[in-house]
Design a protein around this motif. Structure first.
Motif, PDB file in Angstrom:
ATOM      1  N   LYS A 266      41.022 -64.978  50.449  1.00 42.63           N
ATOM      2  CA  LYS A 266      42.401 -65.162  51.151  1.00 42.63           C
ATOM      3  C   LYS A 266      42.167 -66.603  52.191  1.00 42.63           C
ATOM      4  CE  LYS A 266      42.212 -59.977  51.156  1.00 42.63           C
ATOM      5  NZ  LYS A 266      42.474 -58.770  52.458  1.00 42.63           N
ATOM      6  N   ALA A 267      41.402 -66.229  52.827  1.00 43.90           N
ATOM      7  CA  ALA A 267      41.078 -68.208  53.580  1.00 43.90           C
ATOM      8  C   ALA A 267      41.492 -69.316  52.824  1.00 43.90           C
ATOM      9  CB  ALA A 267      39.799 -68.077  54.104  1.00 43.90           C
ATOM     10  N   SER A 268      40.818 -69.100  51.361  1.00 45.30           N
ATOM     11  CA  SER A 268      41.053 -70.113  50.310  1.00 45.30           C
ATOM     12  C   SER A 268      42.501 -70.800  50.087  1.00 45.30           C
ATOM     13  CB  SER A 268      40.542 -70.164  49.459  1.00 45.30           C
ATOM     14  OG  SER A 268      40.785 -69.036  48.687  1.00 45.30           O
ATOM     15  N   LEU A 269      43.058 -69.044  50.443  1.00 48.20           N
ATOM     16  CA  LEU A 269      45.177 -69.341  49.644  1.00 48.20           C
ATOM     17  C   LEU A 269      46.102 -69.695  51.290  1.00 48.20           C
ATOM     18  CD1 LEU A 269      45.214 -66.397  47.492  1.00 48.20           C
ATOM     19  CD2 LEU A 269      44.881 -68.516  46.559  1.00 48.20           C
ATOM     20  N   GLY A 270      45.751 -70.173  52.010  1.00 51.83           N
ATOM     21  CA  GLY A 270      46.091 -70.804  53.246  1.00 51.83           C
ATOM     22  C   GLY A 270      46.037 -72.369  53.766  1.00 51.83           C
ATOM     23  N   GLY A 271      45.430 -72.735  52.853  1.00 52.60           N
ATOM     24  CA  GLY A 271      45.334 -74.019  52.661  1.00 52.60           C
ATOM     25  C   GLY A 271      46.855 -74.594  52.438  1.00 52.60           C
ATOM     26  N   ALA A 272      46.829 -75.874  52.892  1.00 52.28           N
ATOM     27  CA  ALA A 272      48.169 -76.275  52.197  1.00 52.28           C
ATOM     28  C   ALA A 272      48.184 -76.484  50.788  1.00 52.28           C
ATOM     29  CB  ALA A 272      48.384 -78.247  52.877  1.00 52.28           C
ATOM     30  N   GLN A 273      47.777 -77.117  49.715  1.00 49.00           N
ATOM     31  CA  GLN A 273      47.393 -77.952  48.583  1.00 49.00           C
ATOM     32  C   GLN A 273      47.340 -76.010  47.728  1.00 49.00           C
ATOM     33  OE1 GLN A 273      45.951 -81.023  47.676  1.00 49.00           O
ATOM     34  NE2 GLN A 273      48.437 -81.949  47.641  1.00 49.00           N
ATOM     35  N   LEU A 274      47.730 -75.981  46.914  1.00 44.69           N
ATOM     36  CA  LEU A 274      46.823 -74.732  45.487  1.00 44.69           C
ATOM     37  C   LEU A 274      46.158 -75.612  44.504  1.00 44.69           C
ATOM     38  CD1 LEU A 274      46.607 -71.829  45.557  1.00 44.69           C
ATOM     39  CD2 LEU A 274      48.978 -71.795  43.981  1.00 44.69           C
ATOM     40  N   GLY A 275      44.516 -75.419  44.370  1.00 47.17           N
ATOM     41  CA  GLY A 275      44.385 -75.786  43.381  1.00 47.17           C
ATOM     42  C   GLY A 275      43.319 -74.854  42.745  1.00 47.17           C
ATOM     43  N   PRO A 276      42.984 -75.451  41.691  1.00 46.40           N
ATOM     44  CA  PRO A 276      42.314 -73.983  40.404  1.00 46.40           C
ATOM     45  C   PRO A 276      41.910 -73.391  41.009  1.00 46.40           C
ATOM     46  CG  PRO A 276      41.834 -76.678  40.153  1.00 46.40           C
ATOM     47  CD  PRO A 276      42.803 -76.500  41.241  1.00 46.40           C
ATOM     48  N   TYR A 277      40.491 -73.251  41.495  1.00 49.06           N
ATOM     49  CA  TYR A 277      38.888 -72.854  42.143  1.00 49.06           C
ATOM     50  C   TYR A 277      39.993 -71.520  43.371  1.00 49.06           C
ATOM     51  CZ  TYR A 277      35.808 -75.704  40.058  1.00 49.06           C
ATOM     52  OH  TYR A 277      35.275 -76.525  39.870  1.00 49.06           O
ATOM     53  N   GLN A 278      40.867 -71.680  43.615  1.00 49.60           N
ATOM     54  CA  GLN A 278      41.506 -70.436  44.771  1.00 49.60           C
ATOM     55  C   GLN A 278      42.278 -69.902  43.844  1.00 49.60           C
ATOM     56  OE1 GLN A 278      43.491 -74.257  46.758  1.00 49.60           O
ATOM     57  NE2 GLN A 278      44.119 -72.999  47.537  1.00 49.60           N
ATOM     58  N   LEU A 279      42.688 -70.380  42.610  1.00 53.25           N
ATOM     59  CA  LEU A 279      43.757 -69.669  41.902  1.00 53.25           C
ATOM     60  C   LEU A 279      42.678 -68.274  41.120  1.00 53.25           C
ATOM     61  CD1 LEU A 279      46.398 -72.000  39.957  1.00 53.25           C
ATOM     62  CD2 LEU A 279      46.845 -69.487  41.696  1.00 53.25           C
ATOM     63  N   GLN A 280      41.596 -69.081  40.254  1.00 54.68           N
ATOM     64  CA  GLN A 280      40.236 -68.395  40.161  1.00 54.68           C
ATOM     65  C   GLN A 280      39.903 -67.617  40.986  1.00 54.68           C
ATOM     66  OE1 GLN A 280      38.458 -70.499  36.840  1.00 54.68           O
ATOM     67  NE2 GLN A 280      38.789 -72.378  37.970  1.00 54.68           N
ATOM     68  N   ALA A 281      39.842 -67.537  42.077  1.00 56.06           N
ATOM     69  CA  ALA A 281      39.436 -66.526  43.195  1.00 56.06           C
ATOM     70  C   ALA A 281      40.217 -65.414  43.101  1.00 56.06           C
ATOM     71  CB  ALA A 281      38.959 -67.444  44.558  1.00 56.06           C
ATOM     72  N   ARG A 299      49.398 -57.609  35.821  1.00 53.79           N
ATOM     73  CA  ARG A 299      51.074 -58.571  35.726  1.00 53.79           C
ATOM     74  C   ARG A 299      50.149 -59.167  36.827  1.00 53.79           C
ATOM     75  NH1 ARG A 299      54.707 -56.720  33.388  1.00 53.79           N
ATOM     76  NH2 ARG A 299      55.512 -54.763  32.488  1.00 53.79           N
ATOM     77  N   GLN A 300      50.294 -59.459  37.838  1.00 56.47           N
ATOM     78  CA  GLN A 300      49.783 -60.306  39.001  1.00 56.47           C
ATOM     79  C   GLN A 300      48.527 -60.659  38.826  1.00 56.47           C
ATOM     80  OE1 GLN A 300      48.894 -58.996  42.926  1.00 56.47           O
ATOM     81  NE2 GLN A 300      47.052 -59.835  42.958  1.00 56.47           N
ATOM     82  N   VAL A 301      47.773 -60.621  37.810  1.00 60.84           N
ATOM     83  CA  VAL A 301      46.787 -61.657  37.075  1.00 60.84           C
ATOM     84  C   VAL A 301      47.276 -62.101  36.158  1.00 60.84           C
ATOM     85  CG1 VAL A 301      44.861 -61.452  35.467  1.00 60.84           C
ATOM     86  CG2 VAL A 301      44.505 -59.323  36.896  1.00 60.84           C
ATOM     87  N   HIS A 302      48.283 -61.920  35.049  1.00 60.63           N
ATOM     88  CA  HIS A 302      49.116 -62.977  34.257  1.00 60.63           C
ATOM     89  C   HIS A 302      49.801 -64.508  35.107  1.00 60.63           C
ATOM     90  CE1 HIS A 302      52.604 -64.310  31.442  1.00 60.63           C
ATOM     91  NE2 HIS A 302      50.856 -64.420  30.730  1.00 60.63           N
ATOM     92  N   ALA A 303      50.328 -63.748  36.043  1.00 61.50           N
ATOM     93  CA  ALA A 303      50.853 -64.605  36.899  1.00 61.50           C
ATOM     94  C   ALA A 303      50.804 -65.370  37.188  1.00 61.50           C
ATOM     95  CB  ALA A 303      52.020 -63.600  38.053  1.00 61.50           C
ATOM     96  N   LEU A 304      48.904 -65.226  38.004  1.00 61.85           N
ATOM     97  CA  LEU A 304      48.022 -66.587  38.615  1.00 61.85           C
ATOM     98  C   LEU A 304      48.029 -67.470  37.690  1.00 61.85           C
ATOM     99  CD1 LEU A 304      46.260 -63.976  40.380  1.00 61.85           C
ATOM    100  CD2 LEU A 304      47.373 -65.739  41.583  1.00 61.85           C
ATOM    101  N   TYR A 305      47.316 -66.402  36.493  1.00 68.23           N
ATOM    102  CA  TYR A 305      46.899 -67.177  35.176  1.00 68.23           C
ATOM    103  C   TYR A 305      48.449 -68.899  34.618  1.00 68.23           C
ATOM    104  CZ  TYR A 305      42.249 -65.720  33.808  1.00 68.23           C
ATOM    105  OH  TYR A 305      40.883 -65.713  34.182  1.00 68.23           O
ATOM    106  N   LEU A 306      49.479 -68.402  34.688  1.00 70.34           N
ATOM    107  CA  LEU A 306      51.120 -68.459  34.435  1.00 70.34           C
ATOM    108  C   LEU A 306      50.393 -70.168  35.486  1.00 70.34           C
ATOM    109  CD1 LEU A 306      54.064 -66.429  33.873  1.00 70.34           C
ATOM    110  CD2 LEU A 306      52.547 -68.722  32.510  1.00 70.34           C
ATOM    111  N   ILE A 307      50.261 -70.004  36.903  1.00 71.69           N
ATOM    112  CA  ILE A 307      50.499 -71.143  37.540  1.00 71.69           C
ATOM    113  C   ILE A 307      48.869 -71.756  37.521  1.00 71.69           C
ATOM    114  CG2 ILE A 307      50.195 -71.071  39.766  1.00 71.69           C
ATOM    115  CD1 ILE A 307      51.456 -68.532  40.914  1.00 71.69           C
ATOM    116  N   LEU A 308      48.432 -71.120  37.730  1.00 76.20           N
ATOM    117  CA  LEU A 308      46.600 -72.000  36.652  1.00 76.20           C
ATOM    118  C   LEU A 308      47.358 -72.650  35.366  1.00 76.20           C
ATOM    119  CD1 LEU A 308      43.770 -72.739  37.893  1.00 76.20           C
ATOM    120  CD2 LEU A 308      43.388 -70.680  35.682  1.00 76.20           C
ATOM    121  N   GLU A 309      47.938 -72.400  34.548  1.00 75.80           N
ATOM    122  CA  GLU A 309      48.047 -72.974  33.706  1.00 75.80           C
ATOM    123  C   GLU A 309      48.701 -74.213  33.520  1.00 75.80           C
ATOM    124  OE1 GLU A 309      49.960 -70.652  30.303  1.00 75.80           O
ATOM    125  OE2 GLU A 309      48.445 -71.187  29.225  1.00 75.80           O
ATOM    126  N   ARG A 310      49.742 -73.853  34.228  1.00 78.94           N
ATOM    127  CA  ARG A 310      50.390 -75.005  34.725  1.00 78.94           C
ATOM    128  C   ARG A 310      49.857 -76.181  36.057  1.00 78.94           C
ATOM    129  NH1 ARG A 310      55.369 -71.390  36.764  1.00 78.94           N
ATOM    130  NH2 ARG A 310      56.201 -70.024  35.018  1.00 78.94           N
TER     131      ARG A 310
END
Length: 401
Positions: A266-281, A299-310
């Protein structure tokens, strides 16, 4: 509180003492050899004579003397270095250069395998024999790999980076995640886990997080490791056979580790940028939040993988997205997405692709196809634990004649 064992204490102090010497003398290879000699002396003396009042200073002093002795043994070649070394006051600074040492071990001149081995040796405090056992290679092979790594660092300039260089942080995180993954799911051998490697990766990730608490990707990586490692006890049967995520007894997951990992995610997602480790966490936290496999928010897992894939395209990400897609839209949808990976040279015969395809074919009712893919997957992995699991799955769906 129970005092740490001599072994644990030495493992903690090795990078600190090596950092002191590298900062003082600037020659990684010679300093590393000197610290190893000091550690050997300590491992023989401390259990008998007791741990000194200031073990860090003791190690630093002994290692410095060893280093100076090395210089004196080759004085003609290192006369100038000897002068610098002997002029230096034998004081032990309060600063801890462990993080800079970690950055040095992840020097871009080294291969990932060498970065990993050197990190475990110089920062993790593991012996060459321990590292060789962890990666199932002869000790001589690992010794040669570490020696070549030190020579390359020496050739590239063995002093610390001028600062905790941000451009090298990504490499450091990759190396730590590589060590963790090898510990969590060993790429070969009879055991599914190598717990010592996973614990060491988490320890080092904690250390980096302590130094860089505001870096969201560092926080995300530590969260990812904790959330993943929390499932370790549920991943195998008492006889060591693999238990897939959907069939694990989630009451045996480590709740304290899950809670800590979730808060970090949760804390990691508060940062200014989104990175692959945050999404995998975040994905791992979603799994951790489900009391049973059926209650997983796919559905949430799939949505997060979509973002990670991008933001970080990778065949393994697509493969994992196919699993999530199959859970929300059915196995045929997952199989269709998997087929896009067939042209990927790295993936076409990878056991993970074959095993996921087998699983989805089984769920779709294509048992002959599942049988064939389970068999191929079992042949493609070097992990004996995974071979046993995949062979058992193949037997389960084997068509009757």
């Amino acid at each position: 509180m129970k005092p740490p064992s001599v072994e644990d204490l030495l493992r903690e102090l090795v990078p600190q003492v090596l950092g002191v010497l590298v900062r003082r003398y600037g020659q990684f290879e010679g300093c590393e050899d000197a610290v190893q000699e000091a550690v050997l002396a300590a491992s023989q003396q401390w259990p008998v004579e007791g741990v000194p009042n200031n073990p860090r200073a003791w190690l630093s002093t002994v290692a410095s003397r060893r280093y100076v002795d090395q210089l004196r043994s080759d004085q003609a070649r290192r006369e100038r270095e000897l002068a610098n070394a002997t002029e230096t006051a034998p004081e032990v600074p309060d600063t801890d250069d462990t993080l800079l040492l970690l950055f040095l071990c992840c020097h871009p001149a080294l291969t990932p395998a060498s970065q990993t081995a050197l990190t475990l040796r110089a920062v993790g405090g593991l012996t060459t024999a321990e590292i060789a056992r962890a990666f199932l290679v002869p000790e001589g092979t690992m010794a040669a790999r570490i020696s070549r790594a030190k020579q390359r660092i020496k050739a590239a300039g063995s002093s610390f980076p001028g600062a905790e260089s941000p451009e090298r942080l990504n490499v450091v995180l990759q190396v730590l995640y590589l060590i963790f993954n090898e510990g969590y799911t060993a790429s070969s051998g009879s055991d599914l886990h190598r717990a010592d490697l996973a614990y060491e990766a988490i320890r080092l990730a904690r250390m980096v997080h302590e130094r860089l608490p505001d870096d969201s990707e560092v926080t995300g990586l530590l969260a990812l490791m904790l959330l993943t490692h929390a499932r370790r006890a549920a991943r195998t049967t008492p006889s060591g056979d693999l238990v897939p995520l959907a069939e694990q007894d989630r009451t045996t997951w480590d709740r304290a580790m899950l809670d800590e990992g979730t808060e970090l995610a949760k804390a990691s997602l508060g940062g200014a940028q989104l990175g692959p480790y945050q999404l995998q966490a975040a994905i791992a936290a979603t799994h951790a939040d489900a009391a049973t496999a059926d209650e997983t928010n796919w559905r949430q897992v799939h949505a997060l993988y979509l973002i990670l894939e991008r933001i970080a395209p990778n065949p393994m990400v697509t493969l994992n997205r196919a699993i999530a897609l199959a859970e929300t839209e059915g196995p045929r949808a997952g199989l269709a997405l998997l087929s896009t990976l067939d042209s990927e040279e790295r993936m076409a015969r990878h056991h993970r692709l074959l095993s996921v395809r087998a699983h989805l074919l089984e769920k779709s009712g294509d048992l002959p196809g599942a049988y064939e893919n389970y068999r191929l997957a079992a042949k493609a992995t070097a992990s004996i634990a995974e071979q046993r699991f995949l062979t058992a799955r193949a037997s389960r769906v084997k068509p009757s004649r």
